[in-house]
Scaffold this active site. Structure first.
Site, short mmCIF file in Angstrom:
data_model
loop_
_atom_site.label_atom_id
_atom_site.label_comp_id
_atom_site.label_asym_id
_atom_site.label_seq_id
_atom_site.Cartn_x
_atom_site.Cartn_y
_atom_site.Cartn_z
N GLU A 90 10.02 8.46 -16.82
CA GLU A 90 8.65 8.96 -17.10
C GLU A 90 8.24 8.65 -18.54
O GLU A 90 7.08 8.31 -18.81
CB GLU A 90 8.58 10.46 -16.84
CG GLU A 90 8.68 10.80 -15.37
CD GLU A 90 8.90 12.30 -15.13
OE1 GLU A 90 8.27 12.83 -14.22
OE2 GLU A 90 9.70 12.93 -15.85
N LYS A 110 16.15 20.98 -9.15
CA LYS A 110 15.46 19.83 -9.73
C LYS A 110 16.34 18.95 -10.58
O LYS A 110 17.22 19.42 -11.29
CB LYS A 110 14.27 20.31 -10.59
CG LYS A 110 13.01 20.54 -9.76
CD LYS A 110 12.04 21.48 -10.45
CE LYS A 110 11.66 21.00 -11.83
NZ LYS A 110 10.71 19.87 -11.76
N SER A 142 16.28 22.08 -14.73
CA SER A 142 15.47 23.26 -14.99
C SER A 142 16.31 24.48 -14.69
O SER A 142 16.99 24.54 -13.67
CB SER A 142 14.23 23.24 -14.10
OG SER A 142 13.70 24.54 -13.96
N HIS A 195 0.83 -1.22 0.00
CA HIS A 195 0.00 0.00 0.00
C HIS A 195 0.86 1.27 0.00
O HIS A 195 0.40 2.32 0.45
CB HIS A 195 -0.94 0.04 1.21
CG HIS A 195 -1.69 -1.24 1.46
ND1 HIS A 195 -2.93 -1.50 0.93
CD2 HIS A 195 -1.34 -2.36 2.16
CE1 HIS A 195 -3.33 -2.71 1.31
NE2 HIS A 195 -2.37 -3.26 2.05
#
Ligand code: ARG
Length: 353
Positions: A295, A288, A282, A161
């Site tokens: 992805e 970042k 970035s 979970h």
């Protein structure tokens, strides 16, 4: 090649030219040209068999073979005059052959139809694609086993979970990924085995009256056996559906792995530091380090699932035997194969052995 020459290949009984929009609507050469190598390989085997069986002369057989080799070189050098008026890869190559060697070029089509030709080409192509994906799978597996060995004593939380459950070894987690890939590998082997049958000789749908030797072309092309039923062989694309289904499942596994990488690379957990070369940054938020490759793999799993849905739906309404619907099989098949190859490669590169 002019449109009237192209039309000459099948329009004997027609009294008006194909509508220009219909010609463009029907053309597939801009994507099925990708099968040129398989198409030429199949044609060379077919022509040699025709000559060996005395169906065409030895001279014609030799001229066809040399012509096809020259065309392959021409395509590879980027100098082939692809023409959408010639519909597809098959008619482009055959028309060019006749242009180069004359009447003998037309005899290549003896005892054959584009229907058994395309079914053969896709199977040949798929075999190579599967072998490439199997090699990438094995490279990724080897990387995982090495990583598991190196990190066997690294303790991380095991989750259920997404709640912290019990401590596990990072190596244990990597070998869970490995197990998924072992099953993916066996599914690809399975698909390859069933796909590796030769449709040539089925012709348009009901076979041919020419005394061809299917065992010869079958052996020359490395198929396990000739297909047994001609109606089935020219029409079903279940082998492509099986491949895309296996690909979709592998992509689902890769997508789950990608999701874990995203979570582990986030400062929320900070479990791993992905190599810079697999990430982007970035300019306005210099803190970042985005896990773009993971992805994208997660994203590409969507298009492979879409391709599976497309192919299943494409097939479900088709009566026997060949229908032109099947021309729509190639783009989703190619797209799924490319997404699988690139995603496996990305993971194999990220987890080097
Ligand atoms: N381009 C066609 C395909 O991909 C090849 C077979 C065409 N056959 C025909 N009878 N029009 O399916």
């Amino acid at each position: 090649m002019s449109e009237s020459d192209a039309k000459g290949l099948w329009s004997g009984r027609f009294s008006e030219a194909t509508d220009a929009f219909v010609a463009a609507f029907s053309a597939s050469e801009h994507y099925d040209r990708r099968l040129y190598r398989e198409d030429i390989r199949g044609s060379r085997a077919h022509a040699r068999m025709l000559a060996d069986c005395g169906i065409i002369s030895a001279d014609d057989g030799a001229a066809i073979d040399a012509g096809l080799q020259a065309i392959e070189a021409e395509i590879e050098a980027g100098g082939f005059p692809w023409d959408p008026a010639l519909e597809d890869v098959h008619m482009n190559i055959e028309a060019r052959l006749t242009q180069r060697i004359g009447e003998a070029g037309k005899r290549l089509h003896t005892g054959r139809s584009r229907n058994d030709q395309i079914a053969t080409d896709i199977r040949l192509w798929l075999r190579t694609v599967i072998d490439g994906n199997l090699a990438l799978l094995r490279r990724f597996q080897a990387g995982l086993v090495d990583l598991a060995e190196r990190e066997v004593d690294t303790v991380m939380p095991g989750f259920t979970h997404l709640q912290v459950a019990q401590p596990v070894s990072f190596g244990h987690h990597m070998l869970a990924w490995y197990e998924m890939l072992v099953r993916d590998e066996s599914r690809l082997h399975d698909v390859r085995r069933r796909a590796n049958e030769m449709p040539l000789g089925s012709a348009a749908l009901a076979g041919t009256t020419f005394p061809i030797d299917r065992d010869q072309t079958c052996a020359a092309l490395g198929f396990d056996a000739p297909t047994r039923n001609s109606l089935d062989a020219v029409s079903d694309r279940d082998f492509a559906i099986e491949f895309v289904s296996a690909a979709a499942l592998t992509m689902t596994h890769l997508s789950r792995m990608a999701e874990e990488l995203v979570i582990w690379a986030s400062p929320l957990t900070g479990f791993i530091d992905l190599p810079d070369r697999f990430c982007t940054g970035s300019s306005i938020m210099p803190q970042k380090k985005n896990p773009d490759v993971a992805e994208l793999v997660r994203g590409k799993s969507a298009r492979v699932q879409g391709a599976l849905h497309t192919l299943l739906t494409l097939m479900k309404g088709q009566p026997l035997a060949y229908n032109r619907d099947n021309q729509e099989d190639k783009e989703p098949l190619f797209d799924a194969a490319d997404a699988l190859r690139d995603s496996l490669r990305a993971f194999a590169d990220m987890v080097p052995a």
